[in-house]
Design an enzyme around this catalytic site. Structure first.
Site, PDB file in Angstrom:
ATOM      1  N   GLU A 228      64.889  54.372   5.686  1.00  0.00           N
ATOM      2  CA  GLU A 228      65.075  54.471   7.135  1.00  0.00           C
ATOM      3  C   GLU A 228      63.682  54.420   7.729  1.00  0.00           C
ATOM      4  O   GLU A 228      62.915  55.372   7.632  1.00  0.00           O
ATOM      5  CB  GLU A 228      65.807  55.775   7.494  1.00  0.00           C
ATOM      6  CG  GLU A 228      66.368  55.772   8.911  1.00  0.00           C
ATOM      7  CD  GLU A 228      65.426  56.364   9.935  1.00  0.00           C
ATOM      8  OE1 GLU A 228      64.737  55.550  10.602  1.00  0.00           O
ATOM      9  OE2 GLU A 228      65.368  57.586  10.070  1.00  0.00           O
ATOM     10  N   CYS A 262      62.315  57.457  15.405  1.00  0.00           N
ATOM     11  CA  CYS A 262      62.551  56.043  15.086  1.00  0.00           C
ATOM     12  C   CYS A 262      63.548  55.424  16.053  1.00  0.00           C
ATOM     13  O   CYS A 262      63.466  54.237  16.361  1.00  0.00           O
ATOM     14  CB  CYS A 262      63.061  55.908  13.645  1.00  0.00           C
ATOM     15  SG  CYS A 262      61.897  56.497  12.405  1.00  0.00           S
TER      16      CYS A 262
END
Length: 458
Positions: A228, A262
């Site tokens: 990720e 993110c």
């Protein structure tokens, strides 16, 4: 990089920790491997009770744990408390749903009987970031531990006390030694761990560069990996959107956690018909916010995670301005002690600029105007990243149609991208691969074992 707590509100070193020696590291991996042999056969009900106890302890100790987050990486205290609540909900979710997720899955076959059974695989190595120091770990630890795996954690070097506390919580909850192990080591030692055959899976949340190195190490050693990585999420506001709602969610999406996520709404893509109204309201909401100690509940702007992080974001803004971008609001360091930076809005951004091409991991919103829905889609996809995105429209069918054309792992309608236990989380393109959370997150490091029983002929 030294392993130490540096308070970003003061930039002062609070505590320094020694790395594990090679012998200490070997003993911890050996213990985890030995524990796995019994943990894999521990009844599911007992594994689920462990997660429930961890969740209970986190809620009981929320004040202590929240202050630890804020001390080590500067998150506003209310947001740290929200992280602990979210983290506890992840443990509760997998405790409650693991039995359903692990049920045998019958297969249709012409003769005999066949089913797929999810079985554990061994030690899973988690390399986790500082921005959500408890919740990022929970998303990997909860499904794997309840599924029969054991976890070893290499946490970010600037949150060593959070890392140690997670291990302590598991021990206080009654976990056998080796079920969850904190490895206080430097990042450069991860590649060596990848060579260890006792480690069967590897998961990393971090930067694109770290992900590439991590995936190379995993691939070279034939290990399953999940990544990720970064994101440059588009936040699309169509011409029929509820502008007040869009502004509210854009502020939360871009500036929560000081923009250090993110899935932050980094690129605001607004149709021309509503762009001026949106921008005026967005700008007015972020001006004159109170800057202060993140432990103070009255503070609305806190520090970034470190002096290095603040310097990098300001440098990216400065380079973008040199390339032709315009600062509408902010753009500078705040003149005070600590890793502080102003909330910032950039406009006039073009391809080739730093703000267009790179992820800015801080409180900087890149604002774009587009004339048509199709231009919004094309701009949203004009990035190597593909983590999340948002579409705002009063016409939900229209919003879903636009969402379907955005090349990302997640799209939220009339909401900023968020993490919750029952929704799969992950991206595509250079934002990584694999999924965390939901039933999908349960499967990443489990063996999908086929068991076939042929039909016995009379």
């Amino acid at each position: 990089m030294p392993i130490q707590t540096v308070n970003p509100y003061t930039n002062k070193v609070v505590k320094t920790f020694e790395e594990l020696t090679d012998d200490q590291l070997e003993r911890k991996i050996a213990k985890a491997h030995k524990t796995y042999q019994s943990w894999r056969n521990t009844p599911l009900e007992a594994r689920a009770r462990l997660l429930q106890k961890v969740a209970e302890l986190m809620r009981e100790k929320k004040a202590e744990l929240s202050r630890l987050i804020t001390l080590e990486m500067g998150k506003l205290i209310a947001q740290s408390e929200a992280e602990i609540e979210m983290c506890a909900s992840v443990y509760d979710y997998y405790a409650k749903n693991a039995a359903e997720f692990l049920k045998d899955r019958p297969m249709k076959v012409d003769s005999g009987k066949a089913f797929v059974r999810l079985t554990s695989t061994g030690i899973v190595l988690a390399v986790e970031p500082w921005n959500y120091p408890f919740n990022q770990v929970a998303r990997l630890a909860a499904p794997n531990i309840v599924g029969g795996n054991v976890v070893v954690l290499k946490h970010a070097s600037n949150v060593p006390q959070c890392a140690a506390m997670i291990e302590k919580l598991f021990k206080q909850a009654g976990a056998p030694d080796g079920v969850f192990t904190n490895l206080r080591i430097a990042a450069k030692r991860v590649a060596k761990l990848a060579e260890d055959q006792r480690i069967t899976g590897m998961s990393l949340t971090g930067s694109e560069a770290a992900g590439a190195s991590f995936a190379e190490a995993a691939g070279r050693n034939i290990k399953k990996s999940v990544l990720e990585l970064g994101g440059s999420d588009a936040f699309i506001v169509l011409d029929d959107a509820d502008i007040d709602l869009a502004v509210e969610k854009a502020i939360a999406g871009r500036f929560n956690n000081m923009g250090q996520a993110c899935t932050s709404s980094k690129r605001l893509i607004v149709m021309e018909a509503v762009a001026n109204t949106f921008l005026q309201k967005f700008k007015s909401k972020i001006e004159n916010l109170k800057v202060g100690d993140p432990m103070d509940r009255a503070a609305q702007i806190g520090p970034l995670s470190s002096e290095e992080a603040a310097k990098k974001v300001v440098q990216q803004v400065t380079e973008s301005v040199k390339q032709g971008a315009k600062i509408l609001v902010g753009g500078k360091r705040i003149d005070r002690q600590g890793a502080f930076m102003e909330f910032t809005i950039l406009t006039g951004i073009k391809p080739g600029m730093v703000a267009y091409d790179e992820e800015i991991f801080g409180p900087v919103a890149s604002f774009y105007r587009v004339k048509t829905e199709q231009q919004a889609i094309e701009l949203a996809n004009a990035t190597r990243f593909g983590l999340g995105g948002s579409v705002f429209s009063k016409d939900v069918e229209r919003a879903v149609r636009v969402a379907n054309q955005i090349d990302t792992g997640m799209v939220f309608i009339n909401k900023n991208v968020a993490s919750q236990p029952d929704l799969p989380f992950g991206g595509t393109k250079y934002s990584g691969y694999g999924r965390e959370l939901s039933a999908l997150g349960m499967e990443e490091f489990m063996n999908r074992k086929l068991i076939y029983v042929p039909q016995i002929e009379p």
